[in-house]
Design a protein around this motif. Structure first.
Motif, short mmCIF file in Angstrom:
data_model
loop_
_atom_site.label_atom_id
_atom_site.label_comp_id
_atom_site.label_asym_id
_atom_site.label_seq_id
_atom_site.Cartn_x
_atom_site.Cartn_y
_atom_site.Cartn_z
N ARG A 645 -27.32 -5.42 -99.03
CA ARG A 645 -27.53 -4.78 -100.32
C ARG A 645 -27.64 -5.82 -101.43
NH1 ARG A 645 -24.93 -0.91 -97.35
NH2 ARG A 645 -25.39 1.29 -97.86
N LEU A 646 -26.82 -6.86 -101.35
CA LEU A 646 -26.89 -7.91 -102.36
C LEU A 646 -28.24 -8.63 -102.29
CD1 LEU A 646 -25.45 -9.45 -104.61
CD2 LEU A 646 -24.48 -10.97 -102.87
N ALA A 647 -28.74 -8.84 -101.05
CA ALA A 647 -30.03 -9.50 -100.89
C ALA A 647 -31.15 -8.66 -101.50
CB ALA A 647 -30.30 -9.75 -99.41
N ARG A 648 -31.06 -7.36 -101.35
CA ARG A 648 -32.06 -6.49 -101.95
C ARG A 648 -32.02 -6.59 -103.49
NH1 ARG A 648 -30.65 -1.12 -98.36
NH2 ARG A 648 -31.65 -1.79 -96.39
N ALA A 649 -30.81 -6.68 -104.02
CA ALA A 649 -30.67 -6.75 -105.48
C ALA A 649 -31.18 -8.07 -106.03
CB ALA A 649 -29.21 -6.55 -105.87
N LEU A 650 -31.29 -9.10 -105.17
CA LEU A 650 -31.71 -10.42 -105.65
C LEU A 650 -33.14 -10.76 -105.24
CD1 LEU A 650 -28.45 -12.50 -104.95
CD2 LEU A 650 -29.12 -11.25 -107.00
N THR A 651 -33.92 -9.74 -104.87
CA THR A 651 -35.32 -9.99 -104.52
C THR A 651 -36.16 -10.17 -105.78
OG1 THR A 651 -35.72 -7.60 -104.43
CG2 THR A 651 -35.16 -8.70 -102.36
N VAL A 652 -37.41 -10.60 -105.54
CA VAL A 652 -38.30 -10.91 -106.66
C VAL A 652 -38.60 -9.69 -107.51
CG1 VAL A 652 -40.59 -11.79 -107.27
CG2 VAL A 652 -39.33 -12.80 -105.36
N GLY A 653 -38.61 -8.50 -106.89
CA GLY A 653 -38.98 -7.31 -107.64
C GLY A 653 -37.92 -6.80 -108.60
N VAL A 654 -36.68 -7.32 -108.50
CA VAL A 654 -35.59 -6.88 -109.39
C VAL A 654 -35.58 -7.76 -110.63
CG1 VAL A 654 -33.11 -6.55 -109.61
CG2 VAL A 654 -34.25 -6.09 -107.43
N PRO A 655 -35.57 -7.18 -111.82
CA PRO A 655 -35.52 -8.00 -113.05
C PRO A 655 -34.37 -8.99 -112.99
CG PRO A 655 -35.90 -5.71 -113.60
CD PRO A 655 -35.60 -5.74 -112.13
N PRO A 656 -34.59 -10.24 -113.38
CA PRO A 656 -33.53 -11.26 -113.30
C PRO A 656 -32.25 -10.87 -114.03
CG PRO A 656 -35.65 -12.29 -113.71
CD PRO A 656 -35.88 -10.82 -113.83
N VAL A 657 -32.38 -10.22 -115.19
CA VAL A 657 -31.16 -9.84 -115.93
C VAL A 657 -30.36 -8.82 -115.15
CG1 VAL A 657 -30.31 -8.76 -118.04
CG2 VAL A 657 -32.20 -10.38 -118.16
N THR A 658 -31.04 -7.86 -114.50
CA THR A 658 -30.35 -6.87 -113.68
C THR A 658 -29.67 -7.55 -112.50
OG1 THR A 658 -31.95 -5.18 -114.31
CG2 THR A 658 -30.62 -4.75 -112.36
N ALA A 659 -30.42 -8.50 -111.86
CA ALA A 659 -29.85 -9.21 -110.72
C ALA A 659 -28.64 -10.04 -111.14
CB ALA A 659 -30.92 -10.11 -110.10
N ALA A 660 -28.71 -10.69 -112.31
CA ALA A 660 -27.57 -11.48 -112.79
C ALA A 660 -26.36 -10.59 -113.04
CB ALA A 660 -27.96 -12.23 -114.06
N GLY A 661 -26.59 -9.39 -113.61
CA GLY A 661 -25.49 -8.44 -113.79
C GLY A 661 -24.91 -8.01 -112.46
N TYR A 662 -25.78 -7.84 -111.45
CA TYR A 662 -25.32 -7.46 -110.11
C TYR A 662 -24.40 -8.54 -109.54
CZ TYR A 662 -25.87 -4.62 -105.87
OH TYR A 662 -25.64 -3.78 -104.82
N VAL A 663 -24.84 -9.80 -109.70
CA VAL A 663 -24.02 -10.91 -109.22
C VAL A 663 -22.68 -10.96 -109.96
CG1 VAL A 663 -23.86 -13.43 -109.13
CG2 VAL A 663 -25.98 -12.28 -108.46
N GLU A 664 -22.72 -10.77 -111.27
CA GLU A 664 -21.47 -10.81 -112.05
C GLU A 664 -20.52 -9.71 -111.59
OE1 GLU A 664 -19.83 -10.44 -116.66
OE2 GLU A 664 -21.98 -10.35 -116.24
N GLY A 665 -21.05 -8.50 -111.42
CA GLY A 665 -20.19 -7.41 -110.97
C GLY A 665 -19.62 -7.66 -109.59
N PHE A 666 -20.41 -8.24 -108.71
CA PHE A 666 -19.96 -8.47 -107.34
C PHE A 666 -18.94 -9.60 -107.25
CE2 PHE A 666 -20.34 -10.19 -103.03
CZ PHE A 666 -20.21 -9.03 -102.27
N LEU A 667 -19.15 -10.66 -108.03
CA LEU A 667 -18.30 -11.85 -107.90
C LEU A 667 -17.10 -11.85 -108.84
CD1 LEU A 667 -20.97 -14.67 -107.55
CD2 LEU A 667 -19.70 -13.50 -105.74
N SER A 668 -17.07 -10.99 -109.85
CA SER A 668 -15.97 -11.03 -110.82
C SER A 668 -14.65 -10.77 -110.11
CB SER A 668 -16.20 -10.00 -111.92
OG SER A 668 -16.22 -8.69 -111.38
N GLY A 669 -13.65 -11.47 -110.59
CA GLY A 669 -12.32 -11.32 -110.00
C GLY A 669 -11.92 -12.51 -109.16
N GLY A 670 -12.80 -13.51 -108.99
CA GLY A 670 -12.44 -14.71 -108.24
C GLY A 670 -13.59 -15.24 -107.43
N GLY A 671 -13.61 -16.57 -107.20
CA GLY A 671 -14.71 -17.20 -106.50
C GLY A 671 -14.42 -17.53 -105.05
#
Length: 764
Positions: A645-671
């Protein structure tokens, strides 16, 4: 200032020099009655000054009698006394010599009635004005008049070039053997009042003082001692104006019944209290000046050295001797008979503190101001609520101290559990004696940590709270029930948690009813989610406090059901700020329901709701990524499904700002997730590497916010893992491997390298 029968002693409030001079004057005069500036309602409390358990600093607290019924509850006044206050010494002299003493200032009831029609101001004393002097030139114009009116002695000291009014009093008044000090003060005040005439309030107060003086004369007293602020001396000494003029000033003054009692005070409050009735900046120093029998400077410096040694700061006897010499030298250079606080402080900074202002601040707090807290006999007049608190605190061995004290309470112990309940009940009543703090060892079901510090103003808070009951438990119960009637949903959940912590079983049903009614009518999912954490904590910790929470479980179950039904609509159509607020609600609700996994089946239902929402295309990237992380961590989705699902969210067809928000939501809380999941790290790295420069610049603030939230060790570990990508995890790429070498420049150094290598082979 005196006549044949009336002797007026103008004093400086909270002044040790005034106190010593007054005691000597009373010993010589042997008055048959003493009139002291203060509220007449306190006359019945004079006898308590003979009780050794009434230990200054203390204060007379006056409040409207109806305050106990909830009216004008914050309209109260304090008259503080230290051991070096002339008024306190007059009280002690009167009880020691069995001489009647009366307070002769305007009654507090008149003041309260006047304030009822004015905007509320800070709690202030009404008679003991003494703001400390500050260095500097005497101000001009109206500022001069105000300073002279509030503290005339400080004004005169400033005019004479002194930075310490008490030192001016000592140097100019007490050390002059040719002129009696009180005569000199009276003359000075007469001149001052010509420059800064009394205001209307002073005229009314002085009219009442003269009426009290006339009453004492009419009773036949032959040696009347009047102890008042130096400012009022000209109005009371000599020939009095016609009584009818004073009666006209006092006619028609409004009044309300007032009650007065003794309450403990602190040196810290003497130094910080503001308004008319202020204190002095150095009560510890003044206490020392009044109580030291001889060699006050040397004894003071020895005490300062002791405080520094208690903090493991090396201070020797030689330091003390050199400090005393420096203080004496400074006094001689400045033309003063003996060193004052300014000289002693400079000597302390230079020698004992070795120029360290941090150490000097410690001395200022612990010695110059001091941490002394007064005491009041248990049988002193008080509202029943205050008596109940005192009795409970003594039973639980909780001392009302001015110092901050730390308490770790083990709720499995009956005494500690009762302490916790008492402190929580007081917080409900607005009495902040105890402040909860987080234990360094983490969150523990059976542990609570508190910091306790008693402030004298809590006496007023108790008076206000006595409208709700005569015991702490009764008052807290009634206050909680009243607060529940007007509270919103979030406030109700906090109130319910407070009722549990305070063990108020009679308040919980009423709060629960209000909570259930609000939850049934509230359609804002965010508001409903904000109510969940407190309810979950209450359910989890209820067993620890032996409190039934069955009814609460039903309310929480219904609340979560309404959240689950409303959540699909609440997650769509959100801007960036609203999405971030919703993510915070999702996190706290998710964490709260995890606490109840073994008690209620709410968590499983909650996870089912999230699973149905995670793949919706209309969700903001931030929320979609967060839901995916929750499902992955809970095991509802395995790692492969989450990464897909994360790979789908980071494909070329997803707007970069949306993808960056997806990454932030997924990774927030610790690395740590990136550190231990190489596939996820590779996916994220590949997405970042594929961004065009302008797109990378656009999403950089979002990415920086995401990674900046990681702890420094986590960021370092992620960086090390990125360097290993593509190397099989066994070889760390060197900096040289990553350089793009210029062949022409390399060719120029090869001959030199060949020579060096050849020389090395020849050496072997």
């Amino acid at each position: 200032m005196s006549t044949d029968r009336v002797h007026v002693f103008g004093i400086r409030h909270h002044g040790p020099g005034s106190a010593r001079a007054l005691v000597r004057a009373l010993d010589e005069l042997k008055p048959d009655i003493i009139l002291v500036e203060g509220p007449p309602e306190a006359d019945g409390l004079v006898a308590l000054a003979a009780d050794e358990r009434l230990e200054p600093p203390v204060a007379l607290l006056a409040y409207p009698t109806n305050a106990a019924k909830g009216e004008q509850s914050r309209n109260a006044s304090f008259w503080p006394f230290a051991v070096f206050s002339p008024e306190w010494q007059a009280l002690r002299w009167s009880v020691a010599h069995d001489v009647p003493l009366r307070f002769c200032d305007l009654p507090a009831g008149h003041r309260f009635a006047a304030r009822a029609t004015e905007p509320a101001g800070p709690l202030d004393g009404t008679a003991l004005a003494d703001p400390a002097a500050a260095p500097g030139d005497l101000p001009e114009g109206e500022a001069v008049e105000e300073e002279l009116r509030v503290d005339p002695i400080a004004g005169l000291a400033h005019a004479a070039g002194y930075d310490d009014p008490e030192r001016w009093w000592e140097d100019v008044i007490e050390h002059r053997r040719d002129v009696p000090p009180f005569e000199a003060v009276a003359e000075a005040m007469a001149a001052v009042r010509e420059f800064a005439p009394a205001i209307a309030e002073d005229l009314v107060r002085e009219a009442y003082m003269r009426q009290a003086l006339r009453a004492a004369l009419k009773e036949g007293h032959q040696r009347i001692a009047v102890v008042c602020g130096a400012w009022h001396v000209p109005a009371l000494a000599g020939d009095l104006p016609p009584a009818k003029d004073d009666a006209a000033l006092l006619r028609g003054l409004p009044s309300v019944p007032a009650t007065v009692t003794w309450v403990p005070w602190t040196h810290g409050r003497l130094a910080s209290w503001s308004g008319y009735g202020a204190g002095v900046t150095a009560p510890g120093w003044y206490h020392h000046l009044f109580t030291a029998e001889d060699q006050p400077v040397e004894r003071w410096l020895v005490g300062v050295a002791g405080v520094l040694r208690d903090e493991d700061i090396a201070v020797s006897s030689a330091h003390v001797i050199e400090s005393a010499r420096l203080a004496d030298t400074l006094a001689v250079l400045r033309g003063r008979p003996v060193p004052g606080l300014a000289e002693v402080t400079e000597a302390t900074r230079a020698v004992l503190c070795e120029g360290d202002d941090t150490r000097l601040e410690l001395v200022q707090r612990r010695v110059v101001v001091g941490e002394r807290l007064g005491a009041v006999p248990p049988d002193a007049p008080a509202v029943p609520l205050a008596r109940d608190l005192d009795a409970t605190a003594r039973r639980l061995k909780l001392a009302q101290q001015a110092l901050v004290t730390d308490h770790d309470l083990d709720l499995r112990k009956p005494n500690d559990l009762e302490r916790s309940r008492l402190l929580h009940r007081l917080r409900l009543l607005g009495v902040g004696w105890g402040t909860p703090v987080q234990r360094k060892s983490g969150k523990g079901t059976f542990w609570e940590s508190w910091q306790l510090q008693w402030h004298p103003e809590y006496a007023v808070d108790l008076i206000a709270a006595s409208a709700y009951g005569t015991t702490v438990e009764q008052a807290a119960t009634a206050k909680a029930v009243e607060a529940a009637a007007d509270a919103d949903l979030a406030a109700l959940t906090g109130l319910l948690e407070s009722c549990l912590l305070a063990q108020l079983p009679d308040a919980q049903p009423a709060v629960l009813r209000q909570l259930s009614d609000r939850a049934a009518l509230d359609t804002d999912v965010a508001q409903l989610m904000a109510a969940v954490p407190a309810l979950a904590r209450t359910l989890r910790y209820g067993d620890v406090r032996a409190t039934s929470t069955d009814a609460l479980a039903e309310v929480l179950t219904g609340l979560v059901t309404r959240i689950r039904l409303g959540l699909p609509g609440a997650l769509t159509g959100l801007d960036d700020d609203a999405a971030r607020a919703m993510r915070a609600h999702l996190d706290t609700t998710h964490e709260a329901l995890s606490l109840l996994a073994e008690r209620l089946p709410l968590r499983e239902e909650w996870m089912d709701t999230l699973a149905r929402l995670v793949d919706r295309p209309d969700l903001p990237g931030l929320l979609a990524g967060r839901l995916l992380r929750m499902l992955r961590d809970a095991g509802t989705l395995d790692a492969d499904a989450a990464e897909l699902r994360l790979a789908r969210a980071l494909t070329v067809g997803v707007p970069p700002v949306t993808a960056a928000g997806y990454v932030e939501g997924f990774l927030s809380g610790g690395g740590l997730l990136l550190v231990h999941d190489e596939a996820l790290l590779t996916l994220t790295d590949r997405w970042l590497s594929g961004l065009a420069p302008d797109v990378f610049t656009a999403v950089l603030p979002l990415l920086r916010r995401t990674f900046a939230a990681f702890a420094a060790p986590e960021r370092r570990a992620v960086g090390e893992q990125v360097r290993r990508l593509g190397s099989g995890g066994t070889h760390v790429t060197s900096d040289v491997d990553e350089l793009e070498l210029d062949p022409a420049r390399v060719a120029r150094v090869l001959p030199t390298l060949e020579l060096l290598l050849a020389a090395g082979r020849g050496a072997r």
